[in-house]
Motif scaffolding. Structure first.
Motif, PDB file in Angstrom:
ATOM      1  N   THR A 117      38.955  35.146  40.333  1.00 24.63           N
ATOM      2  CA  THR A 117      38.948  34.623  41.698  1.00 24.63           C
ATOM      3  C   THR A 117      38.767  35.772  42.680  1.00 24.63           C
ATOM      4  O   THR A 117      39.620  36.669  42.739  1.00 24.63           O
ATOM      5  N   LYS A 141      41.605  38.065  44.580  1.00 25.59           N
ATOM      6  CA  LYS A 141      42.877  38.021  43.858  1.00 25.59           C
ATOM      7  C   LYS A 141      42.807  38.979  42.680  1.00 25.59           C
ATOM      8  O   LYS A 141      42.331  38.629  41.586  1.00 25.59           O
ATOM      9  N   GLU A 153      37.627  43.730  48.246  1.00 23.98           N
ATOM     10  CA  GLU A 153      38.430  42.679  48.860  1.00 23.98           C
ATOM     11  C   GLU A 153      38.275  42.726  50.379  1.00 23.98           C
ATOM     12  O   GLU A 153      37.843  43.733  50.932  1.00 23.98           O
ATOM     13  N   GLU A 163      44.880  40.146  40.616  1.00 19.99           N
ATOM     14  CA  GLU A 163      45.589  39.816  39.378  1.00 19.99           C
ATOM     15  C   GLU A 163      44.738  38.987  38.423  1.00 19.99           C
ATOM     16  O   GLU A 163      44.987  38.970  37.218  1.00 19.99           O
ATOM     17  N   THR A 164      43.699  38.301  38.947  1.00 16.34           N
ATOM     18  CA  THR A 164      42.860  37.476  38.070  1.00 16.34           C
ATOM     19  C   THR A 164      41.832  38.301  37.303  1.00 16.34           C
ATOM     20  O   THR A 164      41.168  37.775  36.400  1.00 16.34           O
TER      21      THR A 164
END
Length: 290
Positions: A26, A29, A191, A31-32
């Motif tokens: 994603t 995000k 990001e 962490e994905t």
């Protein structure tokens, strides 16, 4: 932080890796990124990545089509907001001058963070070692010499099958030169606002910020030095807008500093705006100018 070791005999292409990233990760995000940990190892199992890439680059020599990101790395694929990059980790030369220059370029023994997140694994060779600390960039003002709260997360080697996640503004680390020529594969994810975020060098022993990593932010701030010598009235207006509205505190500070150098009267004319800025690094510019 996240580290794991994965063993798989699967081999996939760059195109297949792209498809899996788009299906499992994603954007925004970090962490994905771990969702493709097994897939990045499967990509690293592909022995033809370098030969295929270099052959494609050489075939474009008449068009000047070389797209090495730097002498140390090349881009295997790019699809917003992701970049798949192959990094080379050479041995350091014996000549002291060349050794120091190359070590700096490769961030060997330089403690630093990142303003983007990335997942990495070994492609060939023994792999570099890295020592990692964790912190939160949101908790710092960005002042050189500022003491930072660091949590030690150990020393790790990027050996075959090892996968590590580095998150934007979270992990601080240094690369320790490998014992043999090595390479790694990185999946980078930019990001929102990453270009506005500074990257820092750190003094591990003092647990403090020691400088700024050369980045888009640093290049932007360097431009203000020319404004001091080459600007005009329009420049002054633009600098004031940047100083009041730009999200990066360091950029605001550099803009105010350029204004004060261009015309000392700005110290009194807009001093109240500088004094009201929430960032200590900005207010410090006013204190120095007075």
């Amino acid at each position: 932080m996240f580290t794991t070791h994965i063993e798989t005999d699967e081999i996939i292409s760059v195109a297949e890796f792209r498809a899996r990233v788009l299906a499992k990760v994603t954007p925004g995000k970090a962490e994905t990124l771990v969702n493709v940990a097994r897939d990045i190892v499967a990509l690293a199992n592909n022995p033809d990545l370098i030969a295929t890439r270099f052959t494609r680059e050489l075939a474009q020599w008449e068009q000047g089509g070389f797209s090495l990101y730097s002498p140390q790395s090349c881009v295997l694929d790019s699809f917003e907001p992701f970049v798949v990059r192959l990094n080379f980790w050479p041995l350091l030369p014996s000549d002291p001058r060349r050794r120091n220059i190359l070590a700096r370029v490769l961030s060997y023994d330089d403690w630093h963070d990142h303003n983007f997140s990335f997942l990495t694994t070994n492609y060939f060779g023994a792999g570099y070692e890295t020592e990692i600390f964790e912190y939160d960039v949101a908790s710092v003002d960005g002042l050189v010499g500022e003491v930072v709260d660091l949590a030690h997360k150990g020393r790790h080697q990027l050996s075959r099958g090892k996968v590590m996640l580095f998150r934007s503004g979270k992990e601080i680390h240094t690369q320790i030169p490998p014992t043999e020529v090595s390479a790694s594969i990185n999946l980078l994810m930019t990001e929102t606002g990453s270009a506005l975020q500074d990257q820092y060098y750190f003094d591990r022993d003092a647990r403090a910020i020691s400088g700024y990593v050369e980045s888009v932010s640093s290049k932007r701030n360097s431009l203000f030095a020319f404004a001091h010598h080459l600007g005009d009235e329009e420049t002054d207006g633009l600098l004031q807008s940047i100083a009041r509205e730009f999200p990066s505190a360091r950029t605001r500070a550099c803009a105010y500093e350029a204004l004060f150098r261009r015309d000392a009267s700005f110290v009194e004319r807009i001093g109240e705006h500088v004094a009201a800025d929430p960032a200590p690094i900005v207010r410090g510019v006013l204190a120095e100018a007075r």
